[in-house]
Design a protein around this motif. Structure first.
Motif, PDB file in Angstrom:
ATOM      1  N   GLU A 155       0.826  -1.206   0.000  1.00 41.69           N
ATOM      2  CA  GLU A 155       0.000   0.000   0.000  1.00 41.69           C
ATOM      3  C   GLU A 155       0.859   1.255   0.000  1.00 41.69           C
ATOM      4  OE1 GLU A 155      -3.421   2.411  -0.032  1.00 41.69           O
ATOM      5  OE2 GLU A 155      -3.130   0.288  -0.494  1.00 41.69           O
ATOM      6  N   GLN A 159       0.764   4.087  -2.921  1.00 35.88           N
ATOM      7  CA  GLN A 159       0.386   5.461  -2.618  1.00 35.88           C
ATOM      8  C   GLN A 159       1.482   6.438  -3.033  1.00 35.88           C
ATOM      9  OE1 GLN A 159      -2.486   6.577  -1.839  1.00 35.88           O
ATOM     10  NE2 GLN A 159      -3.466   4.596  -1.511  1.00 35.88           N
ATOM     11  N   GLU A 176      -5.193   1.294  -8.211  1.00 35.94           N
ATOM     12  CA  GLU A 176      -4.684   0.222  -7.345  1.00 35.94           C
ATOM     13  C   GLU A 176      -4.783  -1.129  -8.043  1.00 35.94           C
ATOM     14  OE1 GLU A 176      -6.164  -2.210  -3.459  1.00 35.94           O
ATOM     15  OE2 GLU A 176      -6.305  -0.020  -3.334  1.00 35.94           O
TER      16      GLU A 176
END
Length: 344
Positions: A155, A159, A176
């Motif tokens: 993650e 990001q 994503e």
């Protein structure tokens, strides 16, 4: 339909079974597929993969044409032209602003140009050499740097990638879900994502993969907060992968030799010109637009003081007659369009 398209793909392309399995598991679905059949056989197909794109201060939807192929027995009969026209119509109805693609062969640039695409994605390349003395070339900062190597989803890595790519004003973005596809493709090609972090988080990220002979290491995407962080990460990658040099693809910089890779086509002229006018209020244009594949784009467009007005009827005055390709060329001539990490 999926198996019919898959059969055609295997006939037309030389991709490995592992890649084809990955593509049809993670990328293919009926909503993105367009095909032409003859009897029970699919003779041409393509997929319209959705990607957001930053453009003129906004984010707009695009469709990346993937897997465009025609059965060898039906080539040179206008089948692909018809297929692309059908795809453009569906894109238009789905409010897609642009279509992009990467031609599989050099001669296809001219073919797609006849369908309204223009070469707008220009890239630079450079080579990074591991310092000869084995030391870093900038003074230590006292920061506790941490290196990480990823083959699975992170993650934090996504990001950071997303934030840095959003900073590019004209760039295809990765969701994503798409990042997970990128990781799956990297696993097949024995590639990795490398990051450099400090106490504040990731400061640099690189996507690295070897060539087919495993002899050259390529950096397909490189993002960093500072030149120092970039240098430190590249040095680490060389040592980690036992490579003396890295071949880096990057956005084109001043005085750098360019090579072309991707093409783009306007699908919805009106909203594109409205965005363009708003960010270029100094430009005035009277355009008589002709789009041979998408007649809905045909008409007269008037750009003045940040506004775009459209009319089916010609308003008195001088007009510049443009094809959809010529308009696309005009719009992107001043943009630094970029896309990376595509399944090409």
């Amino acid at each position: 339909m999926r198996e019919k398209v898959r059969k055609l793909w295997k006939l037309c392309f030389s991709d490995s079974k592992e890649f084809v399995d990955m593509y049809f598991h993670l990328r293919y679905n009926s909503e993105v597929n367009v095909a032409i059949e003859s009897g029970d056989e699919v003779i041409a197909a393509l997929q319209m993969l959705p990607y957001p794109m930053t453009f003129c201060g906004s984010e707009v939807p695009t469709a990346y044409v993937s897997g465009a192929c025609t059965h060898p027995d039906y080539r040179s009969r206008g089948v692909m032209r018809e297929l692309l026209s059908q795809a453009f119509g569906r894109m238009y109805r789905n409010d897609v602003a642009f279509s992009t693609l990467i031609p599989a062969e050099p001669w296809l640039f001219d073919y797609y140009a006849r369908m309204g695409y223009v070469t707008a994605f220009h890239y630079g390349q450079r080579t990074f050499h591991l310092p000869a003395d084995g030391k870093d070339t900038f003074p230590p900062t006292g920061i506790a740097w941490q290196f990480q190597t990823f083959t699975d989803y992170s993650e934090d890595a996504y990001q950071y990638l997303n934030r840095k790519m959003q900073e590019r004003p004209c760039c295809l973005q990765h969701t994503e879900g798409d990042f997970r596809v990128i990781l799956a493709d990297l696993n097949l090609s024995e590639g990795y994502i490398f990051t450099l972090s400090n106490e504040l988080g990731i400061s640099a990220l690189a996507v690295a993969y070897p060539d087919e002979n495993l002899s050259v290491l390529h950096i397909g995407e490189l993002l960093s907060d500072t030149p120092e962080a970039e240098h430190l990460l590249l040095t680490h990658i060389c040592r980690r992968m036992q490579a003396e040099t890295l071949h880096i693809t990057q956005p084109l910089m001043k005085d750098q030799s360019a090579f072309n890779l991707g093409m783009i086509r306007i699908i919805q002229a009106k909203p594109v010109l409205q965005l363009y006018a708003a960010t270029h209020p100094e430009e005035e244009m009277n355009i008589d637009l002709v789009d041979e594949q998408l007649s809905a784009n045909n008409g007269y467009y008037y750009l003045n003081k940040g506004k775009c007005m459209y009319s089916h009827r010609r308003i008195p005055g001088a007009h510049e007659r443009l094809t959809i390709g010529q308009l696309t060329e005009k719009i992107f001539s001043g943009e630094k369009a970029y896309m990376s990490l595509m399944l090409n």
